[in-house]
Design a protein around this motif. Structure first.
Motif, PDB file in Angstrom:
ATOM      1  N   ARG A 178       0.728  -1.280  -0.060  1.00 18.48           N
ATOM      2  CA  ARG A 178      -0.088  -0.063  -0.121  1.00 18.48           C
ATOM      3  C   ARG A 178       0.815   1.308  -0.043  1.00 18.48           C
ATOM      4  N   MET A 179       1.950   1.363   0.850  1.00 22.13           N
ATOM      5  CA  MET A 179       2.747   2.332   0.643  1.00 22.13           C
ATOM      6  C   MET A 179       3.852   2.638  -0.482  1.00 22.13           C
ATOM      7  N   THR A 180       3.805   1.503  -1.145  1.00 22.13           N
ATOM      8  CA  THR A 180       4.658   1.679  -2.446  1.00 22.13           C
ATOM      9  C   THR A 180       4.054   1.812  -3.578  1.00 22.13           C
ATOM     10  N   GLY A 181       2.607   1.606  -3.471  1.00 20.05           N
ATOM     11  CA  GLY A 181       1.811   1.605  -4.624  1.00 20.05           C
ATOM     12  C   GLY A 181       1.196   3.034  -5.104  1.00 20.05           C
ATOM     13  N   GLY A 182       1.176   3.410  -6.314  1.00 16.99           N
ATOM     14  CA  GLY A 182       0.386   4.767  -6.804  1.00 16.99           C
ATOM     15  C   GLY A 182       1.426   5.681  -7.373  1.00 16.99           C
ATOM     16  N   PHE A 183       2.518   5.449  -7.271  1.00 15.04           N
ATOM     17  CA  PHE A 183       3.513   6.252  -7.901  1.00 15.04           C
ATOM     18  C   PHE A 183       3.582   6.666  -9.414  1.00 15.04           C
ATOM     19  N   ASP A 184       3.689   7.697  -9.919  1.00 12.91           N
ATOM     20  CA  ASP A 184       3.499   7.920 -11.122  1.00 12.91           C
ATOM     21  C   ASP A 184       4.957   7.436 -12.042  1.00 12.91           C
ATOM     22  N   ASN A 185       5.941   7.723 -11.549  1.00 12.33           N
ATOM     23  CA  ASN A 185       7.206   7.499 -11.884  1.00 12.33           C
ATOM     24  C   ASN A 185       8.265   6.782 -11.102  1.00 12.33           C
ATOM     25  N   CYS A 186       9.359   6.336 -11.456  1.00  7.14           N
ATOM     26  CA  CYS A 186      10.517   5.882 -10.494  1.00  7.14           C
ATOM     27  C   CYS A 186      11.252   6.998  -9.709  1.00  7.14           C
ATOM     28  N   TRP A 187      11.025   8.278 -10.044  1.00  2.36           N
ATOM     29  CA  TRP A 187      11.933   9.316  -9.280  1.00  2.36           C
ATOM     30  C   TRP A 187      11.094   9.712  -8.141  1.00  2.36           C
ATOM     31  N   GLU A 188       9.592   9.566  -8.275  1.00  2.00           N
ATOM     32  CA  GLU A 188       8.861   9.771  -7.173  1.00  2.00           C
ATOM     33  C   GLU A 188       9.004   8.790  -6.111  1.00  2.00           C
ATOM     34  N   LEU A 189       9.352   7.650  -6.540  1.00  2.00           N
ATOM     35  CA  LEU A 189       9.397   6.689  -5.766  1.00  2.00           C
ATOM     36  C   LEU A 189      10.765   6.718  -5.196  1.00  2.00           C
ATOM     37  N   ASP A 190      11.880   6.859  -5.720  1.00  2.00           N
ATOM     38  CA  ASP A 190      13.058   7.350  -5.177  1.00  2.00           C
ATOM     39  C   ASP A 190      12.947   8.365  -3.912  1.00  2.00           C
ATOM     40  N   VAL A 191      12.417   9.371  -4.441  1.00  2.00           N
ATOM     41  CA  VAL A 191      12.339  10.381  -3.391  1.00  2.00           C
ATOM     42  C   VAL A 191      11.581  10.041  -2.143  1.00  2.00           C
TER      43      VAL A 191
END
Length: 258
Positions: free
Chosen positions: A127-140
């Motif tokens: 749930r916490m890692t789902g829903g990001f638009d791209n890898c860089w948002e995930l990286d931040v």
């Protein structure tokens, strides 16, 4: 109160009443760093089932055995039954078949609770890692989580070895996320360049490769979040959600503390 009522209270109810809190304390100790016993309704139900089963076994053992061993205090039976949840070192001596049968229900409930805690942790991380638009948002987001965890390594009761091991785990898992993000970004750049040069859209194969690369970064970010779930408190989940909601560009001005 009649003699029979006193006997039932001391031989059956008292051991169960003493066993319940001892069992709970032992459960907390046994699953420390592995999951949250009060994380979800299902985990609470599984933990409660272990407590009730162990208390019932304590009452049964006291009611059936104490008449033949009157020197044993009923409360001691409850303490011993509850403390039996503490993991013991394996020995070469085989367990008696009768004891194996008696403890079968207990083992099944403990295994069920363990699987439930693992499932709850995996669901929370997803749930916490789902829903990001791209890898860089995930990286931040991963960077925020890593810094959040590092700031909370020094807690009372944690040994220097435990602090050092946790810091190393946080650093290694975060670096894995960054490496996966870099690979995904490189792949996306190569595919976009090929599409531009050839003036075409992405092929299904290229889209699949990008999805797999992004999925790998999500998986590694979830692996980092397992540390937050294992070593943090439920109240700390609000901070993780707040880190997730922070605007991407507001975080770009932050200086990474690596």
């Amino acid at each position: 109160m009649t003699g029979n009522q006193t006997s039932v209270l001391s031989e059956w109810i008292l051991p169960a009443a003493v066993c319940a809190p001892v069992t709970w304390v032992c459960l907390v100790h046994r699953f420390r760093g592995q999951g949250r016993l009060l994380g979800t309704v299902r985990s609470v139900s599984s933990a409660l089932a272990v407590v009730l089963w162990t208390s019932a076994m304590a009452a049964l053992a006291s009611g059936l055995l104490l008449p033949h061993a009157s020197s044993v205090p009923p409360a001691a039976v409850g303490v011993v039954a509850g403390a039996g949840l503490v993991p013991k070192k394996r020995t070469e001596q085989a367990e008696h078949p009768v004891m194996a049968i008696v403890t079968l229900g207990h083992s099944l409930l403990i295994n069920s609770l363990m699987l439930r805690l693992q499932t709850d942790r995996a669901d929370w991380c997803a749930r916490m890692t789902g829903g990001f638009d791209n890898c860089w948002e995930l990286d931040v987001f991963a960077d925020r989580v890593a810094r959040h965890l590092k700031a909370r390594v020094d807690v009372p009761g944690r040994s220097p070895k435990g602090r050092s091991g946790l810091v190393t785990a946080i650093r290694d898992r975060y670096e894995d996320v960054r490496a996966a993000v870099q690979q995904a970004d490189t792949l996306e750049t190569e595919i976009e360049k090929a599409c531009k040069d050839e003036q075409r859209e992405r092929t299904p194969q290229e889209a699949g490769r990008m999805l797999r690369a992004f999925g790998e970064a999500e998986h590694l970010c979830a692996y980092l979040l397992e540390l937050a779930h294992a070593h943090g408190k439920r109240s700390d989940d609000k901070k993780i959600r707040a880190l997730r909601r922070q605007h991407l560009y507001a975080a770009a001005a932050e200086v990474p503390a690596r």
